[in-house]
Design an enzyme around this catalytic site. Structure first.
Site, mmCIF file in Angstrom:
data_model
loop_
_atom_site.group_PDB
_atom_site.id
_atom_site.type_symbol
_atom_site.label_atom_id
_atom_site.label_comp_id
_atom_site.label_asym_id
_atom_site.label_seq_id
_atom_site.Cartn_x
_atom_site.Cartn_y
_atom_site.Cartn_z
ATOM 1 N N ALA A 112 -10.024 -6.757 -6.322
ATOM 2 C CA ALA A 112 -10.672 -7.820 -6.829
ATOM 3 C C ALA A 112 -10.176 -9.221 -6.410
ATOM 4 O O ALA A 112 -8.869 -9.150 -6.225
ATOM 5 C CB ALA A 112 -11.045 -7.832 -8.198
ATOM 6 N N PRO A 117 0.681 -1.353 0.036
ATOM 7 C CA PRO A 117 0.021 0.117 -0.080
ATOM 8 C C PRO A 117 0.743 1.386 -0.062
ATOM 9 O O PRO A 117 0.109 2.368 -0.205
ATOM 10 C CB PRO A 117 -0.734 -0.244 1.356
ATOM 11 N N GLY A 168 1.966 -7.760 -7.469
ATOM 12 C CA GLY A 168 3.219 -7.683 -7.829
ATOM 13 C C GLY A 168 3.312 -8.036 -9.361
ATOM 14 O O GLY A 168 4.153 -7.190 -10.130
ATOM 15 N N ASP A 169 2.761 -8.997 -9.903
ATOM 16 C CA ASP A 169 3.043 -9.501 -11.217
ATOM 17 C C ASP A 169 2.054 -8.273 -12.028
ATOM 18 O O ASP A 169 2.425 -7.851 -13.049
ATOM 19 C CB ASP A 169 2.433 -10.570 -11.627
#
Ligand SMILES: Nc1ncnc2c1ncn2[C@@H]1O[C@H](COP(=O)(O)OP(=O)(O)OP(=O)(O)O)[C@@H](O)[C@H]1O
Ligand SMILES: [K+]
Length: 351
Positions: A294, A228, A258-259
């Site tokens: 999500a 964050p 991260g991806d």
């Protein structure tokens, strides 16, 4: 064979996630009932490729899957997301990479990963992809396939002046120093930065310090993601390490954030090569910030149409600067013309 030059090529992994939700994790030898099962598309390489494609990059995946149901399904998933599959190989010698995941009601998990076909991707497949790699704008690698294959891919790209992003995940402590030299952008998270530098990275200050250490090892720039808190960005040509904050959102599921960040960075590097890295990182933060809101990995990655227009335009300041440079150029060439009219006109008449 690909005819159009590609924006982003990813050399990396594909994994099928087999996820069971159960009240608790089973003990050795025990069978328990779970309440939900689903299959997801994962693997760091494929995730990053799908995120770049969803933002509008022309992408191709260089990977290996099994000649099995999961492999066929994964190829269809790439096609559904507009990813070029010319370099997706299928082998009978191993199964498609799979991650069997059990999640308990507290959100804890137990995971077994079988890399399978991913480990059979090697130099032969890279040689086949070389003509396309040479024409690509950005090449991205991680560490879920054989490290030698990742390193070779980065070096091939670099030799051909293709920009490289290396995401050293999952991190290995004694990373070959050649990986740093082959990285235009070395992009990792806090725990990877910690493992690679040997010192704790839990806040922005630590990340600045770890970034400086990683930069010394020979990469052109370093990005360390901080959940964050956004990320820090360091560039070899600039002395300052910059914190690029983001608007923290309430995360529903951070899996694959991260991806999403790395895939978005690849898109920006390919589409806006003159954009400052700090601005690309600011926008990648925003894209990854959408993904954490999500559930799922690839399922949570935003499409171009889901994002505000400002994330998909060249920043005004860069346009202004380039227009300004253009005006200076015009003024300069005008002065030159005024001083040397005959030279110009004789050149024109010859042309
Ligand atoms: N709660 C959040 N609010 C806003 N952005 C977030 C949040 N969590 C993550 N992000 C964004 O996602 C990026 C990547 O997150 P993080 O640093 O946690 O990566 P990671 O540890 O590799 O994630 P994962 O392993 O879950 O895929 C961050 O740099 C940030 O841009
Ligand atoms: K998610």
């Amino acid at each position: 064979m690909t005819e159009e030059a590609l924006d982003v090529m990813v050399v990396g992994s594909c994994m099928t996630d087999l996820v069971s939700q159960a009240p608790r994790l089973p003990k050795a030898g025990e069978t328990i009932h779970g309440h939900k099962f689903f299959i997801g598309f994962g693997g760091k390489g494929a995730n990053q490729c799908i995120q770049a494609a969803r933002l509008g990059a022309k992408t191709a995946m260089v990977c290996k899957v099994g000649k099995d149901f999961f492999g066929d399904n994964y190829i269809q998933n790439f096609k559904d997301n507009g990813v070029n599959t010319d370099f997706v190989g299928q082998t009978s010698d191993a199964a498609t990479g799979a991650a069997s995941i059990i999640v308990n009601s507290a959100g804890e998990n137990a995971i077994v990963i079988v890399a399978g076909a991913n480990m059979l991707l090697g130099s032969e497949e890279l040689q086949n992809a070389l003509p396309a790699i040479k024409q690509a704008k950005v090449l991205v690698c991680q560490l879920e396939i054989s490290p030698q294959t990742s390193l070779l891919a980065l070096q091939m790209a670099q030799e051909n002046k293709v920009k490289t992003i290396f995401n050293p995940a999952p991190a290995i402590p004694d990373l070959d120093a050649a990986f740093y030299r082959a990285s235009d952008v070395f992009c990792c998270n806090e725990s990877e930065a910690e493992l690679l530098t040997g010192s704790s990275v839990v806040n922005v200050e630590d990340a600045h310090r770890a970034g400086r250490e990683l930069l010394k090892r020979g990469c052109r720039s370093v990005v360390i993601t901080l959940g964050p808190q956004g990320c820090v960005v360091l560039e070899a040509e600039e002395s300052a390490s910059k914190h690029v904050p983001t608007t923290a959102v309430t995360a529903v599921d951070t899996t694959g954030a991260g991806d999403s960040f790395t895939g978005a960075l690849a898109f920006y590097m390919a589409h806006y090569p003159t954009m400052p890295l700090e601005e690309m990182a600011r926008r990648a933060n925003r894209v990854a910030g959408v993904s954490v809101q999500a559930v799922g990995t690839q399922a949570s990655y935003p499409l171009r149409k889901d994002l505000p227009a400002e994330l998909l335009q060249m920043p005004t300041i860069v346009c202004t600067v380039s227009q300004w440079c253009f005006q200076i150029f015009q003024v300069d060439s005008g002065a030159y013309r005024r001083k040397r009219p005959r030279f110009i006109s004789s050149n024109l008449s010859r042309g």
